[in-house]
Write an enzyme that holds these catalytic residues in place. Structure first.
Site, PDB file in Angstrom:
ATOM      1  N   ASP A 129       0.827  -1.203   0.000  1.00  0.00           N
ATOM      2  CA  ASP A 129       0.000   0.000   0.000  1.00  0.00           C
ATOM      3  C   ASP A 129       0.866   1.260   0.000  1.00  0.00           C
ATOM      4  OD1 ASP A 129      -1.998  -1.766   0.132  1.00  0.00           O
ATOM      5  OD2 ASP A 129      -2.769  -1.163   2.114  1.00  0.00           O
ATOM      6  N   CYS A 181     -53.192  15.133  21.616  1.00  0.00           N
ATOM      7  CA  CYS A 181     -54.052  16.263  21.968  1.00  0.00           C
ATOM      8  C   CYS A 181     -55.420  15.841  22.501  1.00  0.00           C
ATOM      9  CB  CYS A 181     -54.222  17.202  20.777  1.00  0.00           C
ATOM     10  SG  CYS A 181     -55.275  16.513  19.498  1.00  0.00           S
ATOM     11  N   LYS A 225     -30.988 -15.323 -17.348  1.00  0.00           N
ATOM     12  CA  LYS A 225     -30.989 -14.655 -18.658  1.00  0.00           C
ATOM     13  C   LYS A 225     -30.761 -15.680 -19.757  1.00  0.00           C
ATOM     14  CE  LYS A 225     -28.861 -10.578 -16.631  1.00  0.00           C
ATOM     15  NZ  LYS A 225     -27.603  -9.872 -16.376  1.00  0.00           N
ATOM     16  N   LYS A 255     -36.858 -13.805  -6.700  1.00  0.00           N
ATOM     17  CA  LYS A 255     -36.548 -13.096  -5.454  1.00  0.00           C
ATOM     18  C   LYS A 255     -36.494 -14.089  -4.287  1.00  0.00           C
ATOM     19  CE  LYS A 255     -36.671  -8.759  -5.347  1.00  0.00           C
ATOM     20  NZ  LYS A 255     -37.491  -7.716  -5.593  1.00  0.00           N
ATOM     21  N   GLU A 262       3.884   1.638  -1.181  1.00  0.00           N
ATOM     22  CA  GLU A 262       4.488   1.865  -2.500  1.00  0.00           C
ATOM     23  C   GLU A 262       3.457   2.453  -3.466  1.00  0.00           C
ATOM     24  OE1 GLU A 262       7.812  -1.480  -3.344  1.00  0.00           O
ATOM     25  OE2 GLU A 262       5.954  -2.206  -2.452  1.00  0.00           O
ATOM     26  N   PHE A 263       2.228   1.936  -3.331  1.00  0.00           N
ATOM     27  CA  PHE A 263       1.140   2.439  -4.178  1.00  0.00           C
ATOM     28  C   PHE A 263       0.911   3.934  -3.914  1.00  0.00           C
ATOM     29  CE2 PHE A 263      -3.275   3.389  -5.195  1.00  0.00           C
ATOM     30  CZ  PHE A 263      -3.462   2.753  -6.427  1.00  0.00           C
ATOM     31  N   ASP A 264       0.799   4.276  -2.612  1.00  0.00           N
ATOM     32  CA  ASP A 264       0.570   5.680  -2.242  1.00  0.00           C
ATOM     33  C   ASP A 264       1.693   6.582  -2.743  1.00  0.00           C
ATOM     34  OD1 ASP A 264      -1.731   4.947  -1.026  1.00  0.00           O
ATOM     35  OD2 ASP A 264      -0.913   4.912   1.009  1.00  0.00           O
ATOM     36  N   ASP A 283     -28.132  -6.340  -4.699  1.00  0.00           N
ATOM     37  CA  ASP A 283     -29.112  -5.367  -4.205  1.00  0.00           C
ATOM     38  C   ASP A 283     -28.413  -4.044  -3.877  1.00  0.00           C
ATOM     39  OD1 ASP A 283     -31.468  -4.321  -3.394  1.00  0.00           O
ATOM     40  OD2 ASP A 283     -31.539  -5.367  -1.470  1.00  0.00           O
ATOM     41  N   CYS A 310     -56.631  10.801  20.234  1.00  0.00           N
ATOM     42  CA  CYS A 310     -55.280  11.214  19.821  1.00  0.00           C
ATOM     43  C   CYS A 310     -54.354  11.244  21.036  1.00  0.00           C
ATOM     44  CB  CYS A 310     -55.312  12.586  19.155  1.00  0.00           C
ATOM     45  SG  CYS A 310     -53.663  13.220  18.803  1.00  0.00           S
ATOM     46  N   GLU A 319     -24.234  -3.011 -10.943  1.00  0.00           N
ATOM     47  CA  GLU A 319     -24.785  -2.581  -9.668  1.00  0.00           C
ATOM     48  C   GLU A 319     -23.673  -1.986  -8.821  1.00  0.00           C
ATOM     49  OE1 GLU A 319     -27.889  -3.232  -9.909  1.00  0.00           O
ATOM     50  OE2 GLU A 319     -28.768  -3.097  -7.899  1.00  0.00           O
ATOM     51  N   TYR A 343     -24.167  -6.539 -17.615  1.00  0.00           N
ATOM     52  CA  TYR A 343     -24.956  -6.416 -18.845  1.00  0.00           C
ATOM     53  C   TYR A 343     -24.215  -5.519 -19.830  1.00  0.00           C
ATOM     54  CZ  TYR A 343     -29.333  -5.534 -21.522  1.00  0.00           C
ATOM     55  OH  TYR A 343     -30.307  -5.450 -22.481  1.00  0.00           O
ATOM     56  N   GLU A 399     -27.334 -15.773 -12.524  1.00  0.00           N
ATOM     57  CA  GLU A 399     -26.471 -14.801 -11.830  1.00  0.00           C
ATOM     58  C   GLU A 399     -27.083 -14.402 -10.495  1.00  0.00           C
ATOM     59  OE1 GLU A 399     -26.347 -11.411 -14.401  1.00  0.00           O
ATOM     60  OE2 GLU A 399     -25.733 -12.620 -16.114  1.00  0.00           O
ATOM     61  N   CYS A 447     -56.212  12.188  13.419  1.00  0.00           N
ATOM     62  CA  CYS A 447     -56.608  13.157  14.431  1.00  0.00           C
ATOM     63  C   CYS A 447     -57.105  14.374  13.645  1.00  0.00           C
ATOM     64  CB  CYS A 447     -55.409  13.536  15.298  1.00  0.00           C
ATOM     65  SG  CYS A 447     -55.734  15.047  16.235  1.00  0.00           S
ATOM     66  N   SER A 480     -36.491  -2.722 -16.092  1.00  0.00           N
ATOM     67  CA  SER A 480     -36.284  -3.581 -14.924  1.00  0.00           C
ATOM     68  C   SER A 480     -36.628  -5.017 -15.317  1.00  0.00           C
ATOM     69  CB  SER A 480     -37.107  -3.092 -13.752  1.00  0.00           C
ATOM     70  OG  SER A 480     -38.451  -3.106 -14.122  1.00  0.00           O
ATOM     71  N   LEU A 481     -36.605  -5.900 -14.356  1.00  0.00           N
ATOM     72  CA  LEU A 481     -36.846  -7.314 -14.640  1.00  0.00           C
ATOM     73  C   LEU A 481     -38.186  -7.738 -14.069  1.00  0.00           C
ATOM     74  CD1 LEU A 481     -33.350  -8.630 -13.554  1.00  0.00           C
ATOM     75  CD2 LEU A 481     -34.231  -8.636 -15.886  1.00  0.00           C
ATOM     76  N   LYS A 484     -28.570 -11.704  -8.059  1.00  0.00           N
ATOM     77  CA  LYS A 484     -29.208 -10.387  -8.183  1.00  0.00           C
ATOM     78  C   LYS A 484     -28.666  -9.534  -7.039  1.00  0.00           C
ATOM     79  CE  LYS A 484     -33.623  -8.131  -8.943  1.00  0.00           C
ATOM     80  NZ  LYS A 484     -33.485  -7.022  -8.027  1.00  0.00           N
ATOM     81  N   CYS A 530     -53.095  20.377  17.090  1.00  0.00           N
ATOM     82  CA  CYS A 530     -52.434  19.168  17.610  1.00  0.00           C
ATOM     83  C   CYS A 530     -50.918  19.323  17.380  1.00  0.00           C
ATOM     84  CB  CYS A 530     -52.994  17.954  16.879  1.00  0.00           C
ATOM     85  SG  CYS A 530     -52.207  16.416  17.316  1.00  0.00           S
TER      86      CYS A 530
END
Ligand code: IVH
Length: 664
Positions: free
Chosen positions: A31, A406, A285, A309, A33-35, A114, A403, A170, A223, A110, A421, A80-81, A112, A427
């Site tokens: 890290d 009040c 798919k 799902k 060396e990267f920096d 979220d 309520c 995603e 995709y 695949e 109410c 969408s699907l 899905k 209120c």
């Protein structure tokens, strides 16, 4: 080596290390060396600004320049699907495809993911823009923010990629980052993110890209779209895209039989809990792009794909108490207070009980063991009672009739499941809620005031109605809630500035039941002034487009209440806009946030007319093409230089007919 060569060498090296680390999980250098390399590049870029490059690895660290996002039209709609929730429904999908194709086919299975979807455009191997899904037709240009996501390549590897293509996927916030972020928010007493999906989309919409950089987002791509994709197989194309530098999920499998598909689903239904990011199902798919084209799309989704799902995760816990909250409109929401329980990665303490009918249907008793579920919604809900665990029966949960704030007797309006109410003007939560709505961005847009300040002002008796805001002075409010003189001055001045807010937004700000933003606009266009509206009868109101009996009656009721008339009068005296200003503001917001370039000659309207049409629909007509251009409205004979620039920047070109359809 010249400075230019050195810069290019450093960039190539950093791109490679970045990919090794983030996509391949196989770093070659430490890290530190990267920096060090990154700092070296940053220094050189500062010294030689003439070699600036939008896709330099230094873009990954973001900047703190605030900006609003421009809107961009998607070249291909982001659909969408279709969803399925059971294996028999998956079988139905499989059978539908089999019948329609009448030949062998493979399904690519695949995960899905979220998170929040993104569309990336690459031209000549460089990322030119990243756009959110938006409404599917147009989304926000979030390129600068997306550039900070290390798993998204800014420059592609190899040379066998199409000249221009789009790749969608995603954007996700890993669970560990999500938990850390919420812990920090908790210590700062800020509202928490409900789930990693909201955290990811909230982060992507941050105006400050260095904040995005600090949030460690991740991305999986799933995709590819374009004219010259390398293979006919979707799965094969994704493997090739992996070689170009994209992060593609390992959990992707081609299946020939329904049994293989079921095995994949069953395996991931449990295994997904071990994934570093959230997932909510499986996507199936049809693998061959040729077959995908045969199957085509419905208006909303492809016929060649479907989502399965997962069942929402459930938890069992004890119900301790039911409390009732009163909202801005007076609607009463029952809330279940529970023994804390872990559910889909977060601790749940409260759940919604929705309404009286649902409580009755569940036959709830205090002390019951209840099932809590987190579906697509942010707030978990109670879906059942484990009556077998009920050995001591507690008090039955019934809906309140008075309520809690009040003491007014609650009412239920016809056709509605909620109790209200009716004490709208006295209120406390309704008063505070109305003030909060009044000051909100889409209403009077008063900066510097939030729910806490409203609460303080109300408690101290400084503000009892929106009209009281206009008499506040700096001296009255400075020192409250640790508010300094400057903040107090800013609040008072933004209250004064709000007097310029146009009639339609003032109408919306009043918070008349059922009068949302759109209805308020319609009313403002039909009545010259509030006096005219006050006198309007139900018959006149329902003649207005989109205003039915329910809205009309609510408006009539509002103005028949003396307390509301008093409020309107006080606001009028304060100087708010209660009359219509002709020609003010656009007619629609279809192009809100759009920067549109007009080029070429047109058949149906003049250029000036198109300029006006753009403005009437909330957009801005700009002169020259940049990466911030939402689209180009192009007539005949658009110049080749412009065309070339548009193509290089991936800006969509819309012809006259397409444009006219857009505003129809
Ligand atoms: S394919 C035209 N594949 O699910 C089909 N979508 O309801 C394009 N998603 O908006 C989508 N994982 O945000 C596809 N492996 C995956 C996915 C996936 C998550 C999301 C995506 C889309 C939504 C569909």
């Amino acid at each position: 080596m010249t400075a230019k060569e050195k810069i290019e060498q450093l960039r190539a090296e950093l791109h490679r290390h970045n990919h090794n680390y983030y996509v391949l999980n196989a770093p070659e250098i430490s890290d530190q060396e990267f920096d060090k390399l990154m700092r070296e590049l940053q220094n050189m870029e500062e010294e030689y600004p003439e070699y600036e490059d939008d896709n330099s690895p230094t873009m990954r660290v973001g900047s703190d320049i605030n900006k609003n996002f421009t809107q961009v039209l998607h070249k291909y709609s982001m659909l969408s699907l279709g969803n399925t929730y059971s294996l028999p429904e998956v079988t139905d999908f499989y059978e539908r495809v089999r019948k329609a194709l009448n030949e062998d086919f493979e399904l690519c299975c695949e995960i899905k993911y979220d998170g929040t979807s993104i569309s990336l455009t690459y031209i000549d191997g460089k990322l030119v823009r990243a756009v959110t899904r938006g409404d599917g037709e147009k989304g926000d240009d979030v390129t600068d923010n997306v550039k900070t996501i290390r798993t998204i390549p800014l420059v592609l590897h190899g040379n066998n990629y199409p000249k221009e293509f789009e790749i969608r996927g995603e954007i996700l916030m890993p669970w560990t980052v999500f938990e850390e972020l919420n812990k920090e928010k908790e210590t700062r007493e800020e509202p928490l993110f409900a789930n990693p999906r909201n955290a990811a989309s909230g982060t992507l919409k941050q105006q400050n890209s260095s904040v995005v950089a600090s949030r460690k987002l991740d991305a999986y791509l799933y995709y590819l779209l374009g004219e010259n994709l390398p293979a006919d197989g979707h799965f094969e194309n994704l493997q090739i895209a992996h070689q170009w530098g994209f992060k593609i999920s390992n959990a992707t499998k081609k299946c020939k039989t329904l049994q293989e598909v079921f095995d994949f689903i069953n395996y991931w239904d449990t295994e997904r809990k071990n994934l570093p990011v959230a997932s909510d199902g499986i996507v199936l798919k049809v693998n061959s792009l040729r077959q995908q084209r045969i199957l085509g799309f419905t208006a909303k989704s492809p016929r060649w794909a479907i989502a399965y799902k997962f069942q929402a995760e459930q938890a069992l816990t004890r119900l301790n108490e039911v409390t009732f909250q009163v909202g801005r409109t007076g609607a009463i929401t029952p809330v279940a207070n529970l023994d804390p329980v872990q559910l889909s990665g977060t601790v749940v303490r409260r759940a919604s009980l929705h309404n009286a009918d649902i409580i009755e249907g569940l036959d709830l008793h205090i002390g019951d063991m209840v099932f809590v579920e987190k579906g697509g919604e942010i707030i978990p809900k109670i879906t059942g009672v484990d009556t077998s665990a009920r050995f001591m029966i507690g008090e039955k949960v019934t809906f309140i009739t008075i309520c809690p704030e009040c003491g007014s007797k609650l009412v239920r309006y016809e056709g509605e499941s909620a109790y209200y109410c009716p004490n709208e003007t006295a209120c406390p939560p309704q008063i505070k809620g109305k003030i909060e709505h009044f000051i909100s961005r889409k209403a009077m847009n008063i900066d510097g005031l939030g729910p806490e300040t409203v609460e303080t002002f109300y408690k101290l008796g400084l503000v009892n109605s929106p009209a009281d805001l206009y008499t506040l002075t700096t001296d009255q409010i400075k020192g409250l809630d640790r508010m300094g003189e400057k903040s107090a001055e800013n609040i008072v001045s933004s209250i004064q500035i709000s007097k310029n807010v146009p009639f339609e937004r003032v109408l919306f700000a009043l918070g008349i039941r059922f009068v949302g933003e759109t209805v308020a606009k319609k009313i403002a266009r039909s009545f010259q002034s509030i006096e005219e509206l006050e006198k309007a009868t139900l018959e006149t109101l329902i003649q207005i487009d989109e205003i039915g009996e329910k809205i009309g009656q609510s408006i009539v009721n509002y103005f028949s209440n003396d307390k509301n008339l008093l409020l309107v009068n006080k606001l009028k005296e304060a100087g708010l806009q209660f009359t219509r200003t002709e020609g003010s503001g656009p007619l629609t917001q279809k192009f809100k946030g759009f920067s549109i370039v007009i080029s070429g000659v047109f058949a149906h309207h003049s250029r000036d007319e198109y300029k006006e049409l753009i403005e009437q629909n909330g957009g801005k007509n700009v002169g020259s093409i940049s990466s911030k251009t939402s689209f180009i409205l192009a007539g005949e004979n658009m110049g080749p230089a412009k065309l070339d620039k548009a193509r290089k920047l991936g800006v969509r070109i819309v012809n006259e007919e397409e444009f006219l359809k857009l505003i129809m």
